[in-house]
Design an enzyme around this catalytic site. Structure first.
Site, PDB file in Angstrom:
ATOM      1  N   GLY A 248       0.834  -1.200   0.000  1.00 22.95           N
ATOM      2  CA  GLY A 248       0.000   0.000   0.000  1.00 22.95           C
ATOM      3  C   GLY A 248       0.860   1.237   0.000  1.00 22.95           C
ATOM      4  O   GLY A 248       1.980   1.225  -0.532  1.00 22.95           O
ATOM      5  N   SER A 249       0.364   2.292   0.640  1.00 22.32           N
ATOM      6  CA  SER A 249       1.069   3.573   0.608  1.00 22.32           C
ATOM      7  C   SER A 249       2.297   3.555   1.507  1.00 22.32           C
ATOM      8  O   SER A 249       2.334   2.845   2.518  1.00 22.32           O
ATOM      9  CB  SER A 249       0.122   4.689   1.056  1.00 22.32           C
ATOM     10  OG  SER A 249      -0.305   4.462   2.378  1.00 22.32           O
ATOM     11  N   THR A 250       3.270   4.367   1.158  1.00 24.54           N
ATOM     12  CA  THR A 250       4.479   4.479   1.972  1.00 24.54           C
ATOM     13  C   THR A 250       4.124   5.014   3.361  1.00 24.54           C
ATOM     14  O   THR A 250       4.674   4.559   4.371  1.00 24.54           O
ATOM     15  CB  THR A 250       5.502   5.375   1.253  1.00 24.54           C
ATOM     16  OG1 THR A 250       5.944   4.661   0.078  1.00 24.54           O
ATOM     17  CG2 THR A 250       6.707   5.691   2.106  1.00 24.54           C
ATOM     18  N   GLU A 251       3.166   5.933   3.390  1.00 18.39           N
ATOM     19  CA  GLU A 251       2.723   6.514   4.663  1.00 18.39           C
ATOM     20  C   GLU A 251       2.205   5.418   5.618  1.00 18.39           C
ATOM     21  O   GLU A 251       2.634   5.333   6.770  1.00 18.39           O
ATOM     22  CB  GLU A 251       1.604   7.491   4.299  1.00 18.39           C
ATOM     23  CG  GLU A 251       0.992   8.280   5.391  1.00 18.39           C
ATOM     24  CD  GLU A 251      -0.309   8.945   4.884  1.00 18.39           C
ATOM     25  OE1 GLU A 251      -0.620   8.881   3.670  1.00 18.39           O
ATOM     26  OE2 GLU A 251      -0.996   9.515   5.736  1.00 18.39           O
ATOM     27  N   GLY A 253       2.731   2.208   5.275  1.00 14.43           N
ATOM     28  CA  GLY A 253       3.830   1.254   5.469  1.00 14.43           C
ATOM     29  C   GLY A 253       4.647   1.606   6.709  1.00 14.43           C
ATOM     30  O   GLY A 253       5.042   0.721   7.485  1.00 14.43           O
ATOM     31  N   GLU A 270       5.658  -3.512   0.549  1.00 12.20           N
ATOM     32  CA  GLU A 270       5.730  -3.223  -0.892  1.00 12.20           C
ATOM     33  C   GLU A 270       4.957  -1.928  -1.072  1.00 12.20           C
ATOM     34  O   GLU A 270       3.731  -1.916  -0.956  1.00 12.20           O
ATOM     35  CB  GLU A 270       5.118  -4.402  -1.665  1.00 12.20           C
ATOM     36  CG  GLU A 270       5.658  -4.500  -3.069  1.00 12.20           C
ATOM     37  CD  GLU A 270       4.749  -3.829  -4.051  1.00 12.20           C
ATOM     38  OE1 GLU A 270       4.960  -2.613  -4.288  1.00 12.20           O
ATOM     39  OE2 GLU A 270       3.838  -4.491  -4.572  1.00 12.20           O
ATOM     40  N   CYS A 304       1.962   0.438  -8.574  1.00  9.78           N
ATOM     41  CA  CYS A 304       3.063   1.010  -7.814  1.00  9.78           C
ATOM     42  C   CYS A 304       4.272   1.248  -8.708  1.00  9.78           C
ATOM     43  O   CYS A 304       5.108   2.087  -8.416  1.00  9.78           O
ATOM     44  CB  CYS A 304       3.405   0.103  -6.649  1.00  9.78           C
ATOM     45  SG  CYS A 304       3.449  -1.618  -7.103  1.00  9.78           S
TER      46      CYS A 304
HETATM   47  P1  NAI Z   1      -3.408   2.568   2.071  1.00  8.25           P
HETATM   48  O1  NAI Z   1      -1.966   2.363   2.256  1.00  8.25           O
HETATM   49  O2  NAI Z   1      -4.137   3.431   3.059  1.00  8.25           O
HETATM   50  O3  NAI Z   1      -4.180   1.164   2.019  1.00  8.25           O
HETATM   51  C1  NAI Z   1      -3.607  -0.091   1.721  1.00  8.25           C
HETATM   52  C2  NAI Z   1      -4.102  -1.133   2.706  1.00  8.25           C
HETATM   53  O4  NAI Z   1      -3.677  -0.762   4.011  1.00  8.25           O
HETATM   54  C3  NAI Z   1      -5.629  -1.264   2.791  1.00  8.25           C
HETATM   55  O5  NAI Z   1      -5.958  -2.615   3.026  1.00  8.25           O
HETATM   56  C4  NAI Z   1      -5.958  -0.436   4.029  1.00  8.25           C
HETATM   57  O6  NAI Z   1      -7.156  -0.821   4.652  1.00  8.25           O
HETATM   58  C5  NAI Z   1      -4.771  -0.738   4.919  1.00  8.25           C
HETATM   59  N1  NAI Z   1      -4.500   0.264   5.950  1.00  8.25           N
HETATM   60  C6  NAI Z   1      -4.776   1.596   5.932  1.00  8.25           C
HETATM   61  N2  NAI Z   1      -4.379   2.175   7.081  1.00  8.25           N
HETATM   62  C7  NAI Z   1      -3.837   1.200   7.849  1.00  8.25           C
HETATM   63  C8  NAI Z   1      -3.232   1.175   9.141  1.00  8.25           C
HETATM   64  N3  NAI Z   1      -3.125   2.270   9.874  1.00  8.25           N
HETATM   65  N4  NAI Z   1      -2.757  -0.008   9.613  1.00  8.25           N
HETATM   66  C9  NAI Z   1      -2.828  -1.126   8.867  1.00  8.25           C
HETATM   67  N5  NAI Z   1      -3.411  -1.157   7.655  1.00  8.25           N
HETATM   68  C10 NAI Z   1      -3.908  -0.014   7.141  1.00  8.25           C
HETATM   69  O7  NAI Z   1      -3.612   3.148   0.600  1.00  8.25           O
HETATM   70  P2  NAI Z   1      -4.867   3.962   0.032  1.00  8.25           P
HETATM   71  O8  NAI Z   1      -5.330   4.967   1.032  1.00  8.25           O
HETATM   72  O9  NAI Z   1      -5.837   3.009  -0.503  1.00  8.25           O
HETATM   73  O10 NAI Z   1      -4.181   4.705  -1.193  1.00  8.25           O
HETATM   74  C11 NAI Z   1      -3.412   5.879  -0.966  1.00  8.25           C
HETATM   75  C12 NAI Z   1      -2.200   5.928  -1.845  1.00  8.25           C
HETATM   76  O11 NAI Z   1      -1.361   4.828  -1.540  1.00  8.25           O
HETATM   77  C13 NAI Z   1      -2.445   5.798  -3.332  1.00  8.25           C
HETATM   78  O12 NAI Z   1      -2.780   7.012  -3.915  1.00  8.25           O
HETATM   79  C14 NAI Z   1      -1.119   5.299  -3.801  1.00  8.25           C
HETATM   80  O13 NAI Z   1      -0.239   6.379  -3.933  1.00  8.25           O
HETATM   81  C15 NAI Z   1      -0.638   4.413  -2.669  1.00  8.25           C
HETATM   82  N6  NAI Z   1      -0.922   2.990  -2.933  1.00  8.25           N
HETATM   83  C16 NAI Z   1       0.103   2.171  -3.321  1.00  8.25           C
HETATM   84  C17 NAI Z   1      -0.153   0.854  -3.637  1.00  8.25           C
HETATM   85  C18 NAI Z   1       0.926  -0.064  -4.074  1.00  8.25           C
HETATM   86  O14 NAI Z   1       0.663  -0.995  -4.822  1.00  8.25           O
HETATM   87  N7  NAI Z   1       2.144   0.076  -3.599  1.00  8.25           N
HETATM   88  C19 NAI Z   1      -1.492   0.296  -3.603  1.00  8.25           C
HETATM   89  C20 NAI Z   1      -2.488   1.210  -3.111  1.00  8.25           C
HETATM   90  C21 NAI Z   1      -2.188   2.501  -2.806  1.00  8.25           C
END
Ligand code: NAI
Ligand code: MG
Length: 500
Positions: A248-251, A253, A270, A304
């Site tokens: 997911g997002s670096t933030e 992560g 990742e 990503c």
């Molecule tokens: P996100 O990082 O918030 O979500 C990804 C996963 O993490 C989801 O299952 C979410 O429910 C979970 N999550 C969210 N907050 C969490 C926490 N505090 N503790 C544990 N798990 C948590 O990403 P989001 O908000 O959907 O997208 C935001 C940005 O992230 C996108 O614009 C993109 O830049 C990036 N992103 C990168 C991805 C990649 O493949 N590396 C995939 C999705 C988003």
């Protein structure tokens, strides 16, 4: 209760699944959330609610983790032979393959991607990943090591499963991300709590049914639907979890890495990227134009490793930018379920606003938008494929991950000085991928070495394979997915020393 606004193009089998009651897989049973709460799933093509799914919170996370712990510590899973484990994973692959059409429709409905793309990319890649990983279950070897402490020792290593794994995945490739995570965990004999992305839970819930059908014992894989803070955070922090794997997002992560410190669970991440596609003047320019366009527009740029920074040599810059803009303006947009659609909507209102915000910021900071730059249709989360040029290095559109169908083109003028070009290509906090477009072998290999990223493609972009490790340098993550490398992240190594 949700209002159902289902697309009539859906196959009746898919429609029946979507409109049925959705439950989470916990300890081999399908359950509602302990609180009884649910949340809505939206169709990104029109913004309508399509169904409700359970909203897992701490109590459900705890129950799932305890089930996975018990399955690992006491269940039949850990006593199964590696060959039996491998066969079960292969069976799962067969089942997914048999339901290709249904999975393709679920992905399209839930995520917005063209059904034609899901059919030839997401689903077969997931099937292939499971098949590839099934083979590893019988090939997790240790070694015999001669030690210098004395000759009267017999020493060897064992490669053992790391234990209970928490897996948190995003919405851009819902089924495929589940496969990337589950494949190595199951091949190595771990047990899993998988939290699906809140935007796209449908294919993962269907996968949970197939996991049952394939015969995985109770608790080996638990599948939760819920939000990041409510379900993801307690899962990443849970003391009975041995490892967390996050995409997911670096933030987020960084939050996951912090949450993992409580019991020092192992962490793989990742994360984001801001990958360059670098076009040299000696490249097959027409091929590079097509490639650079597909590098950023594939999956609506929600990859990503999207080629979001197009770096083209001065002498071909205008031609390349015009070529990519021309392709952008001809991409056929529409709902994912329309077989003619080449690009669907972004996944959510939030992503629509985020990507539109980046385009506005580029415009306000003085960059030039030469294609797209606005929404498509007056409902749904569509953003037209967009090409931005004349952006300065410190603009947000250059520095940050846009994660949408938006490419920012910059030129370079270094003819001989690849070092300087590599500095420009590497000028990002990320290090996930890059593509180099040239006919010169030496340029290609020199750039491949100088780029600080986990993947370098030459004269191609977005080529994935279950056998190839994928992951990031720098803030793009920790560890690798796929290939033999991923297995290291799901195993512990034990040194056994026997005095003879
Ligand atoms: P996100 O990082 O918030 O979500 C990804 C996963 O993490 C989801 O299952 C979410 O429910 C979970 N999550 C969210 N907050 C969490 C926490 N505090 N503790 C544990 N798990 C948590 O990403 P989001 O908000 O959907 O997208 C935001 C940005 O992230 C996108 O614009 C993109 O830049 C990036 N992103 C990168 C991805 C990649 O493949 N590396 C995939 C999705 C988003
Ligand atoms: Mg988020």
């Amino acid at each position: 209760m949700a209002t159902l606004a289902l697309d009539p193009r859906l196959n009746p089998i898919t429609a029946a699944f979507v409109t049925g009651k959705h439950s989470m897989l916990i300890d081999g049973e399908f359950r509602s959330a302990a609180s009884g709460k649910t949340f809505s799933v939206y169709n990104p093509a029109d913004g309508e609610v399509i169904c409700e799914v359970p909203e897992a919170e701490s109590a459900d996370v705890d129950r799932a983790v305890r089930a996975a712990r018990n399955a690992f510590d006491n269940g039949p899973w850990s006593k199964m032979t590696s060959s039996e484990r491998g066969r079960m994973i292969w069976r799962l692959a067969d089942l997914i393959e048999q339901h290709t059409e249904e999975f393709a429709e679920l992905e399209s409905l839930d995520n917005g991607k063209p059904v034609a793309v899901a059919r030839v990319a997401d689903v077969p890649l997931a099937v292939d990943l499971f098949r590839y990983m099934s083979g590893w279950s019988t090939k997790l070897l240790g070694s015999t090591i001669p030690i210098s402490a004395g000759i009267n020792f017999h020493t060897y290593t064992l490669r053992e499963p790391i234990g209970v794994v928490a897996q948190i995945i995003p919405w851009n490739f819902p089924l495929l991300m589940a496969a990337w995570k589950l494949g190595p965990a199951l091949a190595t004999g771990c047990t899993v709590v998988l939290k699906l992305a809140e935007q796209t839970p449908l294919s993962g819930l269907r996968l949970a049914e197939l996991l049952q059908e394939a015969g995985f014992p109770a608790g080996v894989v638990n599948v939760l639907t819920g939000f990041g803070e409510g379900a993801g955070a307690p899962l990443a922090a849970h003391d009975l979890v041995d490892k967390v794997a996050f995409t997911g997002s670096t933030e987020v992560g960084k939050l996951v890495a912090k949450a993992a410190t409580g019991n020092l669970k192992k962490v793989t991440l990742e994360l984001g990227g801001n990958s360059p596609a670098i076009v040299f003047p000696d490249a097959d320019i027409d091929g590079a134009i097509k490639g650079a366009a597909s590098a950023v527009f594939f999956n609506h740029g929600q990859c990503c490793c999207a080629g979001s920074r197009l770096l083209a040599h001065d002498s071909v810059f205008d031609r390349v930018v015009e070529g990519v803009s021309d392709i952008a303006s001809k991409i056929k947009m529409g709902p994912g379920l329309d077989p003619a659609t080449e690009m669907g909507p972004l996944v959510s209102q939030e992503q629509f606003e985020r990507v539109s915000g980046y385009i506005d910021s580029g415009r306000q900071q003085g960059a030039k938008i030469v294609a797209g730059g606005e929404r498509f249709a007056n409902r749904g989360y569509f953003v037209k494929p967009t090409v931005i040029r004349d952006a300065k290095p410190d603009m947000k559109v250059v520095e940050e991950e846009i994660f949408g169908p938006v490419v920012v083109a910059q030129s370079f003028s270094t003819d001989a000085d690849l070092e300087r070009l590599a500095v420009q290509a590497n000028d990002t906090i990320y290090g996930l991928a890059a593509s180099v477009w040239t006919r010169d072998l030496s340029t290609a290999h020199k750039m491949a070495r100088r780029i600080r990223a986990g993947t370098v493609w030459v004269n191609c972009h977005n080529v994935f394979d279950a056998a190839l490790p994928f992951g990031g340098y720098k803030q793009s993550g920790w560890g690798r997915e796929m290939g033999a490398e991923v297995l290291n992240n799901y195993t512990e190594v034990k040194a056994v020393t026997v005095k003879l």
